[in-house]
Design a protein around this motif. Structure first.
Motif, PDB file in Angstrom:
ATOM      1  N   VAL A 168       0.862  -1.177   0.000  1.00 61.94           N
ATOM      2  CA  VAL A 168       0.000   0.000   0.000  1.00 61.94           C
ATOM      3  C   VAL A 168       0.900   1.230   0.000  1.00 61.94           C
ATOM      4  N   ALA A 169       0.306   2.359  -0.323  1.00 56.58           N
ATOM      5  CA  ALA A 169       1.037   3.621  -0.254  1.00 56.58           C
ATOM      6  C   ALA A 169       0.694   4.333   1.043  1.00 56.58           C
ATOM      7  N   ALA A 170       1.675   5.004   1.629  1.00 58.02           N
ATOM      8  CA  ALA A 170       1.453   5.820   2.824  1.00 58.02           C
ATOM      9  C   ALA A 170       1.914   7.233   2.517  1.00 58.02           C
ATOM     10  N   VAL A 171       0.978   8.175   2.638  1.00 53.66           N
ATOM     11  CA  VAL A 171       1.283   9.578   2.348  1.00 53.66           C
ATOM     12  C   VAL A 171       0.781  10.430   3.498  1.00 53.66           C
ATOM     13  N   PRO A 172       1.351  11.628   3.696  1.00 55.36           N
ATOM     14  CA  PRO A 172       0.831  12.519   4.738  1.00 55.36           C
ATOM     15  C   PRO A 172      -0.567  13.012   4.373  1.00 55.36           C
ATOM     16  N   LEU A 173      -1.361  13.329   5.378  1.00 50.89           N
ATOM     17  CA  LEU A 173      -2.727  13.802   5.124  1.00 50.89           C
ATOM     18  C   LEU A 173      -2.751  15.069   4.282  1.00 50.89           C
ATOM     19  N   SER A 174      -1.649  15.812   4.274  1.00 52.39           N
ATOM     20  CA  SER A 174      -1.590  17.038   3.476  1.00 52.39           C
ATOM     21  C   SER A 174      -1.272  16.774   2.007  1.00 52.39           C
ATOM     22  N   HIS A 175      -1.015  15.550   1.636  1.00 54.71           N
ATOM     23  CA  HIS A 175      -0.634  15.213   0.267  1.00 54.71           C
ATOM     24  C   HIS A 175      -1.841  15.392  -0.653  1.00 54.71           C
ATOM     25  N   PRO A 176      -1.616  15.865  -1.878  1.00 52.89           N
ATOM     26  CA  PRO A 176      -2.737  16.072  -2.825  1.00 52.89           C
ATOM     27  C   PRO A 176      -3.540  14.816  -3.120  1.00 52.89           C
ATOM     28  N   LEU A 177      -2.936  13.636  -2.973  1.00 52.12           N
ATOM     29  CA  LEU A 177      -3.634  12.390  -3.277  1.00 52.12           C
ATOM     30  C   LEU A 177      -4.253  11.735  -2.040  1.00 52.12           C
ATOM     31  N   PRO A 211       6.532  -1.474  -7.159  1.00 51.59           N
ATOM     32  CA  PRO A 211       5.363  -0.786  -7.732  1.00 51.59           C
ATOM     33  C   PRO A 211       5.707   0.560  -8.352  1.00 51.59           C
ATOM     34  N   VAL A 212       6.673   1.268  -7.774  1.00 51.61           N
ATOM     35  CA  VAL A 212       7.064   2.584  -8.304  1.00 51.61           C
ATOM     36  C   VAL A 212       8.022   2.414  -9.473  1.00 51.61           C
ATOM     37  N   LEU A 213       8.969   1.492  -9.343  1.00 51.18           N
ATOM     38  CA  LEU A 213       9.948   1.279 -10.410  1.00 51.18           C
ATOM     39  C   LEU A 213       9.295   0.816 -11.703  1.00 51.18           C
ATOM     40  N   ALA A 214       8.137   0.165 -11.577  1.00 52.39           N
ATOM     41  CA  ALA A 214       7.428  -0.297 -12.778  1.00 52.39           C
ATOM     42  C   ALA A 214       7.057   0.869 -13.684  1.00 52.39           C
ATOM     43  N   GLY A 215       6.953   2.055 -13.098  1.00 53.19           N
ATOM     44  CA  GLY A 215       6.636   3.243 -13.890  1.00 53.19           C
ATOM     45  C   GLY A 215       7.833   3.818 -14.613  1.00 53.19           C
ATOM     46  N   GLY A 216       9.004   3.218 -14.393  1.00 50.95           N
ATOM     47  CA  GLY A 216      10.186   3.647 -15.131  1.00 50.95           C
ATOM     48  C   GLY A 216      11.025   4.690 -14.427  1.00 50.95           C
ATOM     49  N   ARG A 217      10.723   5.005 -13.163  1.00 49.84           N
ATOM     50  CA  ARG A 217      11.503   6.025 -12.460  1.00 49.84           C
ATOM     51  C   ARG A 217      11.935   5.508 -11.098  1.00 49.84           C
ATOM     52  N   GLY A 240       8.189  12.778   3.639  1.00 43.89           N
ATOM     53  CA  GLY A 240       8.119  12.101   2.353  1.00 43.89           C
ATOM     54  C   GLY A 240       6.972  11.112   2.338  1.00 43.89           C
ATOM     55  N   VAL A 241       6.938  10.288   1.291  1.00 47.39           N
ATOM     56  CA  VAL A 241       5.926   9.234   1.157  1.00 47.39           C
ATOM     57  C   VAL A 241       6.661   7.890   1.141  1.00 47.39           C
ATOM     58  N   THR A 242       5.922   6.797   1.149  1.00 47.27           N
ATOM     59  CA  THR A 242       6.566   5.493   1.033  1.00 47.27           C
ATOM     60  C   THR A 242       5.559   4.470   0.533  1.00 47.27           C
ATOM     61  N   VAL A 243       6.071   3.349   0.093  1.00 49.50           N
ATOM     62  CA  VAL A 243       5.271   2.176  -0.257  1.00 49.50           C
ATOM     63  C   VAL A 243       5.624   1.101   0.760  1.00 49.50           C
ATOM     64  N   ALA A 244       4.615   0.550   1.429  1.00 50.45           N
ATOM     65  CA  ALA A 244       4.863  -0.328   2.568  1.00 50.45           C
ATOM     66  C   ALA A 244       4.066  -1.619   2.462  1.00 50.45           C
ATOM     67  N   PRO A 245       4.559  -2.697   3.065  1.00 50.51           N
ATOM     68  CA  PRO A 245       3.752  -3.923   3.164  1.00 50.51           C
ATOM     69  C   PRO A 245       2.440  -3.626   3.884  1.00 50.51           C
ATOM     70  N   LEU A 261      -3.058   0.351  -3.920  1.00 48.71           N
ATOM     71  CA  LEU A 261      -2.340   0.510  -5.181  1.00 48.71           C
ATOM     72  C   LEU A 261      -3.075  -0.277  -6.263  1.00 48.71           C
ATOM     73  N   ASP A 262      -3.493   0.425  -7.308  1.00 53.57           N
ATOM     74  CA  ASP A 262      -4.336  -0.173  -8.343  1.00 53.57           C
ATOM     75  C   ASP A 262      -3.568  -0.933  -9.416  1.00 53.57           C
ATOM     76  N   ASP A 263      -2.337  -0.513  -9.677  1.00 48.58           N
ATOM     77  CA  ASP A 263      -1.692  -0.943 -10.916  1.00 48.58           C
ATOM     78  C   ASP A 263      -0.524  -1.893 -10.691  1.00 48.58           C
ATOM     79  N   THR A 264      -0.557  -2.673  -9.628  1.00 47.02           N
ATOM     80  CA  THR A 264       0.580  -3.547  -9.372  1.00 47.02           C
ATOM     81  C   THR A 264       0.139  -4.873  -8.756  1.00 47.02           C
TER      82      THR A 264
END
Length: 290
Positions: A168-177, A211-217, A240-245, A261-264
């Protein structure tokens, strides 16, 4: 001379019964066979242990001394045999078990509690660490067993599956997403990341960032931490943000949005690590303690 425990048991039963017929019945042997055992024991010791008459059987002075000593010898032999059998069944001994902190939500501590309740004769010590460090300790024999996440292969270490889970993705509550229920991992590629240092494990880094590297970056890691709880607090602080188990965010700190995460189809795998040449029943007993 060597005293056979089997013969001493027969002697003790006869010393209690003082009757060859009753003693033989208790031992489930024929009376002549019991008489021969006692005669051989007396011959080996060079003394009479029983005074026999046509009416009764009595212990001699020598027999009384052997009676006192034999009870402790037989009891000690039974304790030794019981201990050996318990060790052989994995019910006694010591286990030094390592674990990665991210495995805690998946129940290793509860497993230890169940195992201790079932096998109180086994002493267990727990040690926390990163996957790479735990694997090294297992290979060196400093740990008997470890629960590791996405381990790199290590010579002399056997890996067995424990659990798998998604990310899953973990972002701060202030993040646009933050207000979205789910996102594509590639949408975070340009964000600053908080993550483990590289020495925590190469495969773990690749799996977790897949999941992030799959996007090429390759995301930019701006801060590292030694545990997922530390990283999640950094996310909550807006570092920052992170992708976590998925299991690591079951009880996240305030200030975090957890997004699917929808695309992985990427996954992370937890495994048991033990020495390849260690086949003790105690290890299997612990692994099977569900």
């Amino acid at each position: 001379m060597d005293l056979e425990i089997r013969v001493l048991r027969s002697f003790l039963v006869l010393a209690e019964e003082l009757h060859f017929g009753r003693a033989a019945a208790t031992l489930h042997v024929a009376q002549p066979a019991l008489s021969q055992q006692i005669k051989r024991l007396e011959a080996d010791l060079g003394v009479e242990l029983f005074a026999r008459t046509s009416r009764n059987v009595q212990l001699t002075v020598a027999g009384t001394v052997l009676h006192e000593r034999a009870r402790s010898l037989v009891a000690q032999s039974e304790r030794v045999a019981d201990e050996v059998m318990r060790v052989g069944r994995g019910e006694q001994g010591r286990l030094d078990v390592g674990f990665v902190s991210s495995a805690l939500p998946l129940g290793p501590v509860e497993r230890v509690q169940r195992f201790r309740a079932a096998f109180p004769g086994v002493h267990i010590e727990l040690f926390e660490g990163w996957t790479a460090h735990l694997l090294t300790k297992v290979a060196l024999g400093e740990l008997d067993l470890a629960i590791v996440r996405d381990p790199d292969p290590v010579d002399g270490v056997r890996l067995s599956p424990f659990r798998t889970e998604g990310f899953v993705a973990a972002v701060p509550l202030s993040h646009p997403l933050a207000k979205r229920g789910s996102i594509r991992a590639s949408e975070l590629a340009g964000d600053p990341f908080v993550f483990f240092p590289a020495e925590a494990g190469a495969l773990a880094t690749q799996r977790n960032l897949a999941p992030v590297l799959a996007g090429g970056r390759m995301p930019t890691i701006v801060q590292t931490g030694s545990t997922w709880m530390t990283l999640l607090h950094l996310v909550a602080a807006g570092i920052g943000v992170t992708v976590a188990p998925a299991s690591t965010v079951l009880a996240p700190p305030p200030g975090i949005a957890v997004l699917a995460l929808d695309d992985t189809e990427a996954f992370t795998a937890l495994a048991w690590a033990s020495r390849a040449d260690d086949h003790r029943p105690i290890l299997r007993a612990f692994i099977d303690a569900d």
